[in-house]
Structures are given as C-alpha cells and as structure tokens.
Design an enzyme around this catalytic site. Sequence first.
Site, PDB file in Angstrom:
ATOM      1  N   GLU A 126     145.686 -68.938  66.039  1.00 38.02           N
ATOM      2  CA  GLU A 126     144.661 -69.111  64.986  1.00 38.02           C
ATOM      3  C   GLU A 126     143.564 -68.056  65.107  1.00 38.02           C
ATOM      4  OE1 GLU A 126     145.019 -70.945  62.503  1.00 38.02           O
ATOM      5  OE2 GLU A 126     146.619 -72.251  63.193  1.00 38.02           O
TER       6      GLU A 126
ATOM      7  N   ASN B 198     142.871 -64.900  62.547  1.00 37.52           N
ATOM      8  CA  ASN B 198     141.569 -64.759  61.883  1.00 37.52           C
ATOM      9  C   ASN B 198     141.001 -63.352  62.056  1.00 37.52           C
ATOM     10  OD1 ASN B 198     141.593 -67.309  60.876  1.00 37.52           O
ATOM     11  ND2 ASN B 198     140.073 -68.152  62.275  1.00 37.52           N
TER      12      ASN B 198
ATOM     13  N   ARG C 190     145.822 -69.832  52.296  1.00 38.95           N
ATOM     14  CA  ARG C 190     145.176 -70.236  53.545  1.00 38.95           C
ATOM     15  C   ARG C 190     144.716 -71.668  53.357  1.00 38.95           C
ATOM     16  NH1 ARG C 190     145.963 -65.604  55.626  1.00 38.95           N
ATOM     17  NH2 ARG C 190     146.689 -66.932  57.308  1.00 38.95           N
TER      18      ARG C 190
HETATM   19  N1  ATP Z   1     137.317 -63.227  63.005  1.00 36.95           N
HETATM   20  C1  ATP Z   1     136.767 -63.490  61.810  1.00 36.95           C
HETATM   21  N2  ATP Z   1     136.104 -62.542  61.127  1.00 36.95           N
HETATM   22  C2  ATP Z   1     135.551 -62.801  59.902  1.00 36.95           C
HETATM   23  N3  ATP Z   1     135.626 -64.004  59.291  1.00 36.95           N
HETATM   24  C3  ATP Z   1     136.273 -64.997  59.918  1.00 36.95           C
HETATM   25  C4  ATP Z   1     136.874 -64.809  61.202  1.00 36.95           C
HETATM   26  N4  ATP Z   1     137.434 -65.990  61.582  1.00 36.95           N
HETATM   27  C5  ATP Z   1     137.203 -66.858  60.586  1.00 36.95           C
HETATM   28  N5  ATP Z   1     136.487 -66.281  59.565  1.00 36.95           N
HETATM   29  C6  ATP Z   1     136.016 -66.960  58.334  1.00 36.95           C
HETATM   30  O1  ATP Z   1     136.050 -68.367  58.553  1.00 36.95           O
HETATM   31  C7  ATP Z   1     136.849 -69.014  57.537  1.00 36.95           C
HETATM   32  C8  ATP Z   1     137.540 -70.233  58.135  1.00 36.95           C
HETATM   33  O2  ATP Z   1     138.517 -69.861  59.113  1.00 36.95           O
HETATM   34  P1  ATP Z   1     139.768 -70.825  59.393  1.00 36.95           P
HETATM   35  O3  ATP Z   1     140.645 -70.185  60.389  1.00 36.95           O
HETATM   36  O4  ATP Z   1     139.246 -72.195  59.685  1.00 36.95           O
HETATM   37  O5  ATP Z   1     140.484 -70.911  57.964  1.00 36.95           O
HETATM   38  P2  ATP Z   1     141.361 -69.768  57.244  1.00 36.95           P
HETATM   39  O6  ATP Z   1     141.690 -68.672  58.183  1.00 36.95           O
HETATM   40  O7  ATP Z   1     140.667 -69.366  55.995  1.00 36.95           O
HETATM   41  O8  ATP Z   1     142.695 -70.572  56.866  1.00 36.95           O
HETATM   42  P3  ATP Z   1     143.915 -70.920  57.881  1.00 36.95           P
HETATM   43  O9  ATP Z   1     143.452 -70.601  59.272  1.00 36.95           O
HETATM   44  O10 ATP Z   1     144.156 -72.379  57.686  1.00 36.95           O
HETATM   45  O11 ATP Z   1     145.055 -70.073  57.440  1.00 36.95           O
HETATM   46  C9  ATP Z   1     137.778 -67.938  57.038  1.00 36.95           C
HETATM   47  O12 ATP Z   1     138.228 -68.190  55.726  1.00 36.95           O
HETATM   48  C10 ATP Z   1     136.893 -66.676  57.126  1.00 36.95           C
HETATM   49  O13 ATP Z   1     136.057 -66.578  56.003  1.00 36.95           O
HETATM   50 MG    MG Z   2     142.490 -69.023  60.088  1.00 37.39          MG
END
Ligand code: ATP
Ligand code: MG
Lengths: 153, 103
Positions: A50, A54, A108
């Site tokens: 995860e 990200n 996502r």
């Molecule tokens: N390393 C990162 N750099 C920039 N933004 C991030 C980062 N990690 C998370 N985010 C932000 O936080 C939000 C939530 O992250 P999360 O992993 O919970 O959900 P997601 O990645 O959008 O979906 P999923 O992980 O279920 O595929 C993301 O949509 C993004 O906007």
């Molecule tokens: Mg994610």
Amino acid sequence: MKSKFDNEMKLEFLSKSNNEAFARITVAAFVSQLDPTIEELADIKTAVSEAVTNSIVHGYEDKPGIVKIISRIKDNEITIEISDNGKGIEDIEVAKQPLYTTKPNLERSGMGFTIMESFMDKIEIESVLGLGTKITMKKTIKSMKLEEELTTL
Amino acid sequence: MESKYIEEDKLLILKVTEEIDEYSVQKIRRKADYEIERYMPKRVVFDFDSVTFMDSAGIGLLMGRYKMANMLGGKLEIANLTQNVKKIFEMCGILKLIPVVNL
Ligand SMILES: Nc1ncnc2c1ncn2[C@@H]1O[C@H](COP(=O)(O)OP(=O)(O)OP(=O)(O)O)[C@@H](O)[C@H]1O
Ligand SMILES: [Mg+2]
C-alpha cells in the site's frame, strides 16, 4: 542489552509499479528472521504494498523517482519506513479517511491507509507539500524464536 | 488469469492466477473487461482460489467490474476467498454488495 535479533536494512528503487512485488518480498524476507506467522507476514506485505503503491501513484504520479525503504528490527518489533520525494499530501487527516481518494477515476478505493492502520500496530505519516512523504509503520511479531532466546538467557 | 464461459448458464468464471497489486491489476482488468464484453454473461464469478497476495488494488478491480456487470445487465459474484483476500474484503465492506458463492 542488545539482542542478536537487532538488525537494519535499506532499499532504494525506481518508482515503477513492477517493483512492488520486489519491495514487499524483500521486506518479508528481512522480517522472516523473527519467525513471523503466515498471517503476520501477509499483513506486513500488504501494508508495504500500500505505501509503495502510494509513493509511485500519488507521490510521483508515475513520473520517475526513487522510493526508499528502511527497515529495523529491535527485539521482536519491526519498523518499516517508506518514503518518497514526490508531491506530498495536502491534508493528512483527510487522506487517512476510509474511502478518501484523489484518483477515483483510476478505480482507487481509498482504502490504502485504512489497510496499513489495521494491519500494522502503529503508523505515522509525515508529509510536506512539494517535498515528499514518509510513512513509518511498526508491528510486534509474536515470535517463537525470540521468546526461546529470551527464556534461555 | 484464466477464463471459462459456460454457455447454458450464461456464466463467466474469471480465475485470477497472479498476485493482485497495482502492477498486475492493469492486465487483469483489461482481460476481464474484454471477456465480459465478449460474452455479455448473466453471472460473472471471480475465483480467488490461487491468489496468494492482494492489496487494495483488488478492491478497485471488483468495484469497477461490479459497476460494469450491472450496467450490462449481469451480476458479479466472488468465490474461494483465501485468508488474505477475505480479510481485505471484510474490512472495506464489499461483501455487503458482492455475494460469495460456491463454485
Ligand atoms: N505518498 C503519497 N504522496 C502523495 N499523496 C499521497 C501519498 N500517499 C497517499 N496520498 C494521498 O492520500 C490519498 C489516500 O490514500 P489511500 O492509499 O488511502 O487511498 P488511494 O491510494 O487513493 O486508494 P487505494 O489505496 O485504495 O488504491 C490518496 O488518494 C492521495 O491523494
Ligand atoms: Mg493507496
């Protein structure tokens, strides 16, 4: 006293999604010295996946960059730091909410942080807009090996 | 991913044979959509029996196929959830939407 299990590793790789399996398998191999259960190992692999996803998808938005992993073992606790020098998170509290995603069009689900929080004991998110993001996760392994070691001291 | 279509039941079985993450899901999604559009099945069943790893990419995959199957007048179901897969689906509440069936 320093346990013989204390250890540290560092890994850097290009932000390509085909490195995800490499990253989680490497961390799993490192954790294996604590003799985790299959479920503990699966939880750690998922949480790593995860955070790495990200960094690649949101941090660097699929542009080339470096994802860094530092992992430490102290007694029976594993600490995993995953960081990028990508775009950063605007509002961490909002980003952590279940189902919150800034990329809904790409299928996502916004469950990444929720999975990391529930699969690990502790997670800390540090982020600066324009500079990057660092996720620090900890989990205590109910390791048989270490218990044996401690009881024979 | 392996697919099998059973004409008399209008049943499409999509058996995922790889680990599901951001990288692999793109190929799985393309193949699933291709098969669904090709057969227009009444039922689409994702078989997770040989899935040894899945992260949140799997949730997005199912939600996307759920919407697509509904739009085309079909129904999405899942089968043979492994421990890791089940834990993730339970956490996000997707099991309230997509029924688990026996294959
Ligand atoms: N390393 C990162 N750099 C920039 N933004 C991030 C980062 N990690 C998370 N985010 C932000 O936080 C939000 C939530 O992250 P999360 O992993 O919970 O959900 P997601 O990645 O959008 O979906 P999923 O992980 O279920 O595929 C993301 O949509 C993004 O906007
Ligand atoms: Mg994610």
